[in-house]
Design an enzyme around this catalytic site. Structure first.
Site, PDB file in Angstrom:
ATOM      1  N   GLY A 192       0.809  -1.209   0.000  1.00 24.17           N
ATOM      2  CA  GLY A 192       0.000   0.000   0.000  1.00 24.17           C
ATOM      3  C   GLY A 192       0.842   1.259   0.000  1.00 24.17           C
ATOM      4  N   GLY A 194       2.334   4.837   2.001  1.00 20.97           N
ATOM      5  CA  GLY A 194       2.712   5.358   3.313  1.00 20.97           C
ATOM      6  C   GLY A 194       4.150   5.057   3.674  1.00 20.97           C
ATOM      7  N   GLY A 195       4.573   5.570   4.825  1.00 19.32           N
ATOM      8  CA  GLY A 195       5.956   5.425   5.257  1.00 19.32           C
ATOM      9  C   GLY A 195       6.368   3.982   5.483  1.00 19.32           C
ATOM     10  N   GLU A 215      -2.603  -3.261  -6.216  1.00 18.55           N
ATOM     11  CA  GLU A 215      -3.458  -2.210  -6.773  1.00 18.55           C
ATOM     12  C   GLU A 215      -2.620  -0.982  -7.123  1.00 18.55           C
ATOM     13  OE1 GLU A 215      -5.310   0.361  -3.182  1.00 18.55           O
ATOM     14  OE2 GLU A 215      -6.079  -1.663  -3.330  1.00 18.55           O
ATOM     15  N   LEU A 290      -5.406   3.459  10.649  1.00 23.61           N
ATOM     16  CA  LEU A 290      -5.476   4.590  11.575  1.00 23.61           C
ATOM     17  C   LEU A 290      -5.594   4.108  13.017  1.00 23.61           C
ATOM     18  CD1 LEU A 290      -7.918   6.932   9.611  1.00 23.61           C
ATOM     19  CD2 LEU A 290      -5.442   7.195   9.859  1.00 23.61           C
ATOM     20  N   GLY A 313      -8.754  -0.557  -1.558  1.00 22.42           N
ATOM     21  CA  GLY A 313      -8.583  -1.980  -1.835  1.00 22.42           C
ATOM     22  C   GLY A 313      -8.038  -2.769  -0.663  1.00 22.42           C
TER      23      GLY A 313
END
Length: 407
Positions: A192, A194-195, A215, A290, A313
């Site tokens: 995915g 992000g960091g 994805e 989150l 996704g």
């Protein structure tokens, strides 16, 4: 969606709305760009445009803040693999806008960075208007659209929007290292944004024969392909091909995609379908969250009462990866938010948004450890997840879990 949103068409439509040449519009999309924010989501059009995103971006959240109206943008919950069907069967669009690459000698344009739902909607919308942009790469797979399928053409050359990934923090690297240790040579990856996901990719330089069925195609994947680490040699499905449904990154990424036969884009209805994902043995899914509650429910899309992003996704790959033979699904999150003042591990989700049901979640990772929730009872889960929380919050979490009867 994202880099394929056409800036000239959106600007012209915004001007036509202001001049009352066209009436109010319902606008459906995923992941708005700065161009969308500056045109159709401009504050002066609040009475003329009803935005209905299926996934919110930074630009969408900025538009909400500028409008001073919390309910102007109407979020539509959806899983990405269902977006094409939702936008064609349930919404029935009258017009579809998209950016495409220049036409080839056979009369085909390319959707380039974005097969996602575009490859589905473009053949169902009553009218299709494309913005031809020489900066849009030509990609393979199910990204080709023939001129006979298009109603109107606008030509406008403009560099695509870029998303420059932030350098991973030390906490990101701690989380990523625990995932890297659980990735084997020959695994097929979905990573995915992000960091932590970027830190995972940058830490795979000693691995061999990795595959890609994801994805998102992101900049951190390019060096691994160039080094022959991501080669798809041991994939059990679509061997040697790097599968994606949308790409977002910098200009170097877009140039790498252009005319690259190893990288193929397909609709999200196929790429994100759990029944397709599971066809690759040793499938590994890495996504962010989150918050998580002590039973294992994941919220990746809402902060309090405010939509923050969307399901996207994530659940598609959580389910698809676990269904694969020797598949593994990881949800990674920092243990705290707001400079350490708020725990991301909570007794119960209060937002009402459950991105991943507790039945589906497998590995959960913070900087304090990694736990596999599969097969654990509620008391076992609560105890294990408390140990993944920041030490400052563990005692409070234990008290609340006890009061709820979980431990």
């Amino acid at each position: 969606m994202s880099a394929a949103q056409p800036p000239a068409l959106m600007a012209a439509t915004a001007d036509a709305l202001r001049d009352r040449l066209i009436g109010p519009l319902n606008v459906y999309y995923l992941h708005g760009t700065e161009h969308l924010q500056q045109t159709l989501l401009a504050p002066d059009l609040i009475d003329l445009v009803t935005p209905r995103p299926l996934f919110l971006s930074h630009s969408d959240r900025a538009a909400i803040a500028q409008s001073h109206s919390t309910n102007w943008i109407e979020f539509v919950p959806a899983m990405l693999h269902q977006a094409g069907r939702l936008l064609t069967e349930h919404i029935d669009p009258e017009c579809f806008f998209v950016t495409v690459s220049p036409m080839d000698r056979h009369g085909y344009f390319s959707l380039g960075t974005n097969a996602d739902y575009g490859a589905s909607v473009i053949r169902k919308a009553r009218k299709v208007i494309v913005e031809v942009n020489r900066y849009m790469p030509r990609t393979f797979g199910e990204c080709s659209v023939h001129i006979s399928e298009i109603d109107h053409i606008v030509e406008h050359d403009q560099p695509l929007v870029e998303a420059i990934p932030k350098a991973p923090t030390e906490v990101d690297r701690k989380i990523a290292q625990q995932i890297i240790e659980r990735i084997d040579d020959g695994d097929t990856l979905q990573i995915g944004v992000g960091g932590v996901p970027n830190a995972v990719l940058s830490g795979l330089k000693q691995h061999k024969d990795l595959g890609l069925h994801s994805e998102l195609f992101s900049p951190a994947m390019v060096p691994l392909i160039q080094a022959g680490i991501l080669n798809g040699r041991r994939k059990t499905w679509m061997q040697h091909k790097h599968i994606f449904t949308f790409a977002l990154g910098d200009r170097a990424l877009y140039e790498f995609l252009d005319d690259n036969p190893a990288i193929v884009g397909y609709p999200a209805s196929w790429v994100n379908n759990p029944d397709i994902i599971r066809l690759n043995d040793n499938m590994v899914s890495v996504n962010s969250a989150l918050e998580i509650d002590l039973t294992g429910q994941i919220n990746s899309e809402q902060i309090g009462d405010r939509p923050f992003s969307g399901t996207g996704g994530q659940l598609d790959f959580v389910r698809g990866a676990y269904a694969a033979r020797n598949g593994r699904s990881f949800i990674a999150l920092r243990s705290t938010a707001q400079s350490g003042s708020v725990s991301r591990i909570v007794p119960r989700l209060l937002s009402g948004a459950v991105t991943d049901p507790r039945n589906d979640v497998q590995f959960v990772v913070t900087e304090y450890g990694c736990v596999n929730l599969k097969g654990l009872s509620i008391p076992q889960r609560a105890k294990a997840l408390i140990q993944l929380a920041c030490p400052e919050f563990r005692e409070q979490l234990e008290r609340e879990a006890t009061s709820l009867g979980w431990i």
